[in-house]
Design an enzyme around this catalytic site. Sequence first.
Site, PDB file in Angstrom:
ATOM      1  N   LYS A 122     -14.243  26.246   6.686  1.00 58.71           N
ATOM      2  CA  LYS A 122     -12.834  26.310   6.274  1.00 58.71           C
ATOM      3  C   LYS A 122     -12.039  27.320   7.098  1.00 58.71           C
ATOM      4  O   LYS A 122     -10.843  27.121   7.344  1.00 58.71           O
ATOM      5  CB  LYS A 122     -12.748  26.688   4.793  1.00 58.71           C
ATOM      6  CG  LYS A 122     -13.389  25.677   3.851  1.00 58.71           C
ATOM      7  CD  LYS A 122     -12.545  24.435   3.704  1.00 58.71           C
ATOM      8  CE  LYS A 122     -13.112  23.498   2.646  1.00 58.71           C
ATOM      9  NZ  LYS A 122     -12.359  22.217   2.596  1.00 58.71           N
ATOM     10  N   GLU A 169      -4.835  25.328  -2.456  1.00 53.53           N
ATOM     11  CA  GLU A 169      -5.667  24.881  -3.567  1.00 53.53           C
ATOM     12  C   GLU A 169      -7.106  25.162  -3.162  1.00 53.53           C
ATOM     13  O   GLU A 169      -7.415  25.304  -1.993  1.00 53.53           O
ATOM     14  CB  GLU A 169      -5.476  23.379  -3.787  1.00 53.53           C
ATOM     15  CG  GLU A 169      -6.307  22.481  -2.852  1.00 53.53           C
ATOM     16  CD  GLU A 169      -5.933  22.589  -1.388  1.00 53.53           C
ATOM     17  OE1 GLU A 169      -4.782  22.968  -1.101  1.00 53.53           O
ATOM     18  OE2 GLU A 169      -6.786  22.325  -0.519  1.00 53.53           O
ATOM     19  N   SER A 172     -22.061  22.842   6.828  1.00 52.10           N
ATOM     20  CA  SER A 172     -20.670  23.308   6.779  1.00 52.10           C
ATOM     21  C   SER A 172     -20.480  24.630   6.059  1.00 52.10           C
ATOM     22  O   SER A 172     -19.493  25.323   6.274  1.00 52.10           O
ATOM     23  CB  SER A 172     -19.806  22.240   6.112  1.00 52.10           C
ATOM     24  OG  SER A 172     -20.336  21.920   4.842  1.00 52.10           O
TER      25      SER A 172
END
Lengths: 394, 277
Positions: free
Chosen positions: A86, A108, A375
């Site tokens: 992210k 969010e 990830s």
Amino acid sequence: MEISNGAFGEFGGMFVPEILVPTLTELAAAFEEALRDPAFMAEFDGLLREYAGRETPLYRCRNLTAGTKATIYLKREDLLHGGAHKTNQVIGQVLLARRMGKTRLIAETGAGQHGVATALAGALFKMRTRVYMGSKDMERQAPNVWRMRLMGTEVMPVETGSRGLKDAINEALRDWSASYEDTHYLLGTVAGPHPFPTMVREFQRVIGREAKRQIMVAEGRLPDAVFACVGGGSNAIGMFADFIDEPSVRLIGAEPAGHGLHTDKHGSTLEKGRPGILHGSYSYVLQDENGQIRESHSISAGLDYPGVGPQHSYLHRTGRAQYIGITDAEALDAFTLLSREEGIIPALESAHALALALKFAMEDKEPRLYVVNLSGRGDKDVDQVMPHIKLEVR
Amino acid sequence: MSGSEKKKGRYARLFARLGEAGEGAFIPFVMLGDPNEGESEAIIETLIESGADALELGMPFSDPIADGPVIQTAANRALEAGITPDDCFRIAANIRSRHEDIPMGLLVYANLLIGRGPESFYERASASGLDSVLVADVPTVEASAFARHALASGIDPVFIVPPNASDDKIREIAGLTKGYAYFLGRAGVTGADREMAAPVSSRVELLKRAGSPPVVIGFGISRPLHVRAAIESGAAGAIAGSATVAIIAENLGDPEKTREEVARFVRVMKSGTRRLG
């Protein structure tokens, strides 16, 4: 569907209240301009290197594939600052927000990874930051809530709907429709209205670009397939983007099959949904026969989303990528296995991708070369997973 | 009524009549099926009896991103009562069967049209006696197919004019919106907690000069003085959503009191539409 903006075949678009259109149009223009600005890209690359710790390693599993003919490499986004992929695109978007003169960030979060990434960017760039998070997710991801608050971010519990990621996006969009003048909405995935699906992909593209270079150095050839988990789909698009034009490389996404696709407790949007409009784009959506959005389920908060990015819908529709469900139980097995065999605790999200690659590996008759996007790291999941896994105490 | 009068459409006839009388339109909004099918229909009857000039009716959707908490909760009440789009169309058709002239608009989210197919959705809306459909999450830039299907079914596609619209956008919307133009009194989502913003008359004027149908102001309208301010800014009417819906929320379980309070509210708001002096 006829789509004017940001189309991926028949999917995509800018299906938002009129009041958000000027803001999205301005954002799209600023993004296009920034991509062509060497100074912007140099600052982005510099921060990815010095702040976030790129490039991340491509690691060949030593033990995991024993008994199979496969070679599996892990793209170690779990080692990125913040603990997940992210951070890549958050840095891109916060630079863009600053360039546009915005002073406040909203976001969010589902698993809390995007919230944490936004919080660190807010701290770094001294922007007021508010993260919307479903109260159900706040319970199961308490350490990430604390991390965000530690970095000075306001975490707003969302009590509406299913109290999850979908509802957090609703609240962020509502906030933005009143606050757009000074606020950038740092959407965390490749879903949402144009330009987010394109912009987030471009800021995540670095994953696949590095992996491609690294596998060529390590193996002298392209992989047979790349694997990634798909909730909204940002880590998957980041991994896929530089391989889309390599026809020999299969693109395989792991969707959260939850309790199983024969139940209604899953989040397998591409396998079980149909096209519709959720959160600003025309894409596959889990919905009932009347068009009401259904609640998704996954043990992994980051995959628990009834929509998916429009480019994934396009890759699915055209057959360029395949999307296959992995159940909660299969993901938990992979979570345990990677910890045991390689000493790497994966995020539950990433464990879905790994479980799928292992399924392929078990069935392969020929030697195969696979790259799995790991990830995120699993520390955040330990408390939640503990009751599900019985350890032999030695 | 002559054939050509009838052809003009209910909105045009309403605004012409009110214009001659020197009045604006008061348009309450309620969610269809809130709190259940029977009471919802009775509440709508009360709105009409109490002097509502037109109706704006919501179709409950699970993820209403343009709505604040009051209208979200109303949608949830309706969904929990099992209300489907078919039920909504049936309520509208029942109202139409008893009230030939009152203009009725539908407010809906795009995914509810996609499921049925926009073409058949607009056909059904038209057959149910609805005059207009506003799709909250379809802005002008994505609207061409929706508007085409609406017009083909004899439905007026209504578009929102946000306070941040450029002059060019205002001119574009003036040409696209039919029946009326829905002018947002302020930014944000629906809700009566934040009042409509200061003077909007220059924007309303620009819409009119660009050939827009009558302009109606919504968002942040909860008191007669808001209605009066809307009319004085040059608008032909005002929509009150959250303030109307809040009365239903406050009186759950007491249908009689709900209707009494709704009636009182409509009468007092309608009084704000009459020009002073």
